[in-house]
Each structure stands twice: as C-alpha cells, then as structure tokens.
Scaffold this active site. Structure first.
Site, PDB file in Angstrom:
ATOM      1  CG  ASP A 141      33.240   4.726  96.996  1.00 19.58           C
ATOM      2  OD1 ASP A 141      33.881   3.653  96.825  1.00 19.58           O
ATOM      3  OD2 ASP A 141      32.129   4.757  97.567  1.00 19.58           O
ATOM      4  CE  LYS A 144      29.590   6.672 100.977  1.00 17.00           C
ATOM      5  NZ  LYS A 144      30.707   6.486 100.009  1.00 17.00           N
ATOM      6  CG  ASP A 169      29.449   3.757  95.297  1.00 17.99           C
ATOM      7  OD1 ASP A 169      30.099   3.069  96.097  1.00 17.99           O
ATOM      8  OD2 ASP A 169      28.410   3.354  94.729  1.00 17.99           O
ATOM      9  CG  ASN A 170      28.026   4.305  98.381  1.00 21.90           C
ATOM     10  OD1 ASN A 170      29.231   4.606  98.371  1.00 21.90           O
ATOM     11  ND2 ASN A 170      27.604   3.051  98.335  1.00 21.90           N
ATOM     12  CD  GLU A 199      29.002  -1.415  98.113  1.00 18.70           C
ATOM     13  OE1 GLU A 199      28.304  -0.856  97.249  1.00 18.70           O
ATOM     14  OE2 GLU A 199      29.618  -0.779  98.965  1.00 18.70           O
TER      15      GLU A 199
HETATM   16  O1  LIG Z   1      35.274   5.481 106.083  1.00 22.35           O
HETATM   17  C1  LIG Z   1      35.558   6.308 105.254  1.00 22.35           C
HETATM   18  N1  LIG Z   1      35.287   6.214 103.960  1.00 22.35           N
HETATM   19  C2  LIG Z   1      34.499   5.113 103.510  1.00 22.35           C
HETATM   20  C3  LIG Z   1      33.346   5.774 102.808  1.00 22.35           C
HETATM   21  N2  LIG Z   1      32.472   4.769 102.213  1.00 22.35           N
HETATM   22  C4  LIG Z   1      31.421   4.376 102.891  1.00 22.35           C
HETATM   23  O2  LIG Z   1      31.203   4.792 104.021  1.00 22.35           O
HETATM   24  C5  LIG Z   1      30.522   3.367 102.274  1.00 22.35           C
HETATM   25  C6  LIG Z   1      29.567   2.712 103.088  1.00 22.35           C
HETATM   26  C7  LIG Z   1      28.732   1.739 102.547  1.00 22.35           C
HETATM   27  C8  LIG Z   1      27.751   1.057 103.406  1.00 22.35           C
HETATM   28  C9  LIG Z   1      26.473   0.768 102.924  1.00 22.35           C
HETATM   29  C10 LIG Z   1      25.556   0.112 103.729  1.00 22.35           C
HETATM   30  C11 LIG Z   1      25.891  -0.238 105.009  1.00 22.35           C
HETATM   31  F1  LIG Z   1      24.994  -0.893 105.795  1.00 22.35           F
HETATM   32  C12 LIG Z   1      27.161   0.065 105.508  1.00 22.35           C
HETATM   33  C13 LIG Z   1      28.086   0.706 104.708  1.00 22.35           C
HETATM   34  C14 LIG Z   1      28.813   1.410 101.185  1.00 22.35           C
HETATM   35  C15 LIG Z   1      29.745   2.062 100.380  1.00 22.35           C
HETATM   36  O3  LIG Z   1      29.849   1.759  99.045  1.00 22.35           O
HETATM   37  C16 LIG Z   1      30.587   3.038 100.900  1.00 22.35           C
HETATM   38  O4  LIG Z   1      31.461   3.668 100.048  1.00 22.35           O
HETATM   39  C17 LIG Z   1      36.235   7.535 105.640  1.00 22.35           C
HETATM   40  C18 LIG Z   1      36.705   7.623 106.908  1.00 22.35           C
HETATM   41  C19 LIG Z   1      37.292   8.788 107.257  1.00 22.35           C
HETATM   42  O5  LIG Z   1      37.789   8.948 108.466  1.00 22.35           O
HETATM   43  N3  LIG Z   1      37.398   9.816 106.373  1.00 22.35           N
HETATM   44  C20 LIG Z   1      36.908   9.656 105.138  1.00 22.35           C
HETATM   45  N4  LIG Z   1      36.329   8.536 104.736  1.00 22.35           N
HETATM   46 MG   LIG Z   2      30.920   3.248  97.990  1.00 26.91          MG
END
Ligand SMILES: O=C(NCCNC(=O)c1cc(-c2ccc(F)cc2)cc(O)c1O)c1cc(O)ncn1
Ligand SMILES: [Mg+2]
Length: 221
Positions: A141, A144, A169-170, A199
C-alpha cells in the site's frame, strides 16, 4: 504552522475513540475520512476484504509496505494470533509519528513493529534486523510504482514461501499496471481481483490477491 491532515485525524481519534479499543479507533478514522476530510486509508469497504484475507491466511509474519496513519496496520494487528508479528514500513517520518500514536491509542503496539525508511533499503535487512525468515502475508500500500520492484526483491531474497500471499491495494486507482501485469501473467502466482471502491468514494478500485505457489513454479520447462 497549520496542522497536517494526519495530525487532525489523530486529534479526532483521541477525542472520539476509546483507548485500547481498536474497533473504536478504526470507526473514528472512517468517520473522520467520510464526513470531515478524505484521507488515503484503505477504508472500511476494502478493509473488510483485507480482514477476510488476514483471517483466511492467519499469518505468523506479516509485512505491510506503507503505514501512512496506521489504519490498515490496526485492521491487520487486531486479527493476529498471540505471538504473530506485523512489521510495517513507512517512508514519511511525519506520517510514521502519527501512526505510532494511533497504534498506541488502539493498544496494539506490542503486535506491531513500525520501521521508518525506504522499503527498497529495509526489505534486504529483514533477516538480520528482525529475524524474519519469510512472510506469510504482504500488504502492499505504498508508492504504486514500487509494488513490482519490491515484489521482485522479496522473491530474489527468498522472503516468500510456497503459499505466501501478496495483497495489493489500489491496483485500479491510482493503479499499479506493471505490478498487475506481472502477477497476472507470471506462472509463479495465482492471482485474483477483489472489486471494490476507492476508500470513501464511488470510484472503482480493488485489491489484487496473489498466492506465491513456490519458487520452483514457472521455472520447470
Ligand atoms: O506517499 C507515500 N505512500 C502513500 C502511498 N499510497 C498512496 O499513494 C495512495 C493514494 C491514493 C489516492 C487515490 C486517489 C487520489 F485522487 C489520490 C490518492 C489512495 C490510496 O489508497 C493510496 O494508498 C510514499 C511516499 C514516499 O516518499 N515513499 C513511499 N511512499
Ligand atoms: Mg492504498
């Protein structure tokens, strides 16, 4: 400076959820995200699918990639058997700080090890740092476009055993097309899509469950 959304979510939890009651913390976060501010937790609808996979696998060792505020961490940890362990990796220190307090409010800190850092750096340290030989369940999660490289890394390091389950997820929104193509085409995985919604919205999204049948599969002529 203005508080962050995770900090406002944590304040809502402390005001409305009972200490030591994971379900009340989960419900408080769902209420906050549905009625006050959307946030990228896996949510209640996909969370029910996550719960059913955790119960089916009843894992001894779980790896979560992407803690965020600890919502899915709690959903998994509350279902773990005594002695089972959940290691969750979070890249963003501010999010990790909020997640630690959310997990502690739920009284689940003894089942969870939250580690700050990049999954690519930490996955190779799993054995030496945490004494983990392999994972029964991995919940993906985080970013992506890191799903596939991290899955390849876990394969190469032998961190997946016959029957290990990857739950991502996603896979539709924001989407993980290269990961999906890989797990659905590789003879190494039995993959299945659980259709759901992003979600707290009506946008389509879903979870992909992929069972690793064993390193030997797909290598026979
Ligand atoms: O931001 C880091 N992880 C969050 C990943 N998760 C997501 O990006 C995520 C996004 C969405 C989402 C869906 C629609 C929309 F319009 C905007 C966002 C939904 C979800 O359910 C997620 O899980 C991250 C930073 C970093 O520096 N290194 C490693 N990871
Ligand atoms: Mg997610």
């Amino acid at each position: 400076t203005r508080s962050s959304r995770p900090q406002r979510m944590l304040a809502h939890v402390k005001r409305h959820a009972a200490r030591g009651d994971p379900q009340s913390v989960i419900d408080a976060i769902d209420y906050f995200c549905r009625h006050k501010e959307w946030a990228m937790n896996v949510g209640d609808e996909k969370g029910t699918i996550l719960d059913s996979v955790v119960c089916e696998v009843s894992p001894g060792a779980v790896l979560e990639l992407g803690t965020y505020c600890g919502y899915s961490t709690m959903r998994i940890a509350r279902l773990l058997a005594p002695g089972a362990r959940l290691i969750t990796l979070e890249f963003n220190p501010a999010n990790a700080a909020v997640a630690r307090q959310v997990i502690a409010w739920a009284g689940l800190e003894h089942k969870v090890q939250l580690v700050e850092g990049s999954s690519g750096d930490l996955i190779p340290q799993m054995r030496e740092k945490f004494g983990i030989d392999s994972f029964d369940l991995v919940f993906l999660d985080h970013w992506k476009d890191w799903y596939l490289p991290d899955t390849r890394l876990m394969e190469e390091l032998g961190l997946l055993h016959k029957g290990s389950v990857l739950l991502a997820d996603n896979v539709i929104c924001p989407g993980a097309p290269e990961y999906l193509a890989y797990v659905r085409s590789s003879p190494r995985y039995d993959s299945r899509y659980f259709k759901s919604h992003l979600e707290y919205t009506y946008v389509e999204d879903g979870l992909e469950k992929s069972v690793f049948p064993g390193a030997s599969a797909g290598s026979r002529p």
